[in-house]
Structure formats: C-alpha cells, structure tokens
Scaffold this motif. Structure first.
Motif: not given
Length: 143
Positions: A30-37
């Motif tokens: 459910s967080a979906g695409p998360v990038q970086g820090w």
C-alpha cells in the motif's frame, strides 16, 4: 537434547508472526513506489523486518518440532523447506519486494551452511538452497 513440550507460548508466538506477516506485506504494497531516502529509511527496514519475521517463523516451527522430542526425519525437513519456499515465493511475488526476498534468501543460505557444515546433511542443505533464486525472481516480476 532434552525433551521440551510444545507449550502455548511457542504456539502463540508462531501464530502471531504468521498473522502479522500478511499485515506487513499489505503495508509494503500500500505504500506504493517510494524512492530515495524515504525508501531506505522507511520502506526498506519494514520490508527487511517482514522478511526476517517470515524466515524466523519457519525456523521456529522446525526448532519447536525438534525440541518437542519428535523424531526429525528428512521428510519433515524437506516438507518445511518446501513450505518455506512456497510461502516466501508467494509473499515476494505479492509484495514485489527485493528487500523482503533478500531476507528470505539470507535465511535459506544460513540453513544451507548449517545443515552442510554442522549437521553434515548434504541433501537437506542443497534442498534449502533451491528456493532462493525462485524467491528473488518472484520479487523481481511480482508486485
């Protein structure tokens, strides 16, 4: 090894971990695409924890059976490895998390090393290594 009964506490801990795993995977999805820090400080630790809980639960089931005094036969060990491989693959595919898959593979590598080096059981050790690549591929194509 002294015989220990399978008490309610062990069963409750194993059941709690098995119930918590789908909740953790749902949170990952459910967080979906998360990038970086945000990924490395938020999502990745949760995925790693879910993989660790998943692997530890399967190891705990095997240890509980062994500590109960039940005879540990190769068939039981293979059955537990098959269940671990199938569940690990399903969760890795469903979550699409390479971090989760990495934690499961890390646990399988530990089983391979322990069974080959300490227990001198090449057949079980080799079998424990088979699901690893499948779990990684499932995470890569799933999600």
């Amino acid at each position: 090894m002294p015989r220990r009964d399978i008490d309610g506490t062990r069963v409750a801990l194993i059941a709690t971990a098995l119930v918590a795993l789908p909740a953790a995977v749902w949170t990952i999805r459910s967080a979906g695409p998360v990038q970086g820090w945000a990924f490395w400080l938020g999502a990745a630790p949760l995925q790693l924890l879910a993989g660790g809980i998943s692997a530890a639960t399967r190891v705990k089931v095997g240890s509980t059976i062994k500590w109960s005094g039940a005879p540990v036969r190769a068939g039981w060990q293979l059955a537990l490895l098959i269940v671990a491989g199938v569940l690990g693959t399903a969760v890795a595919w469903w979550s699409g998390s390479l971090v989760y898959a990495g934690a499961v593979v890390w646990a399988l590598v530990g089983i391979v090393l322990r069974t080959i080096v300490r227990d001198r059981n090449l057949a079980i050790g080799a079998s424990a290594g088979l699901p690893g690549p499948v779990v990684l591929v499932a995470a890569a194509v799933g999600g």
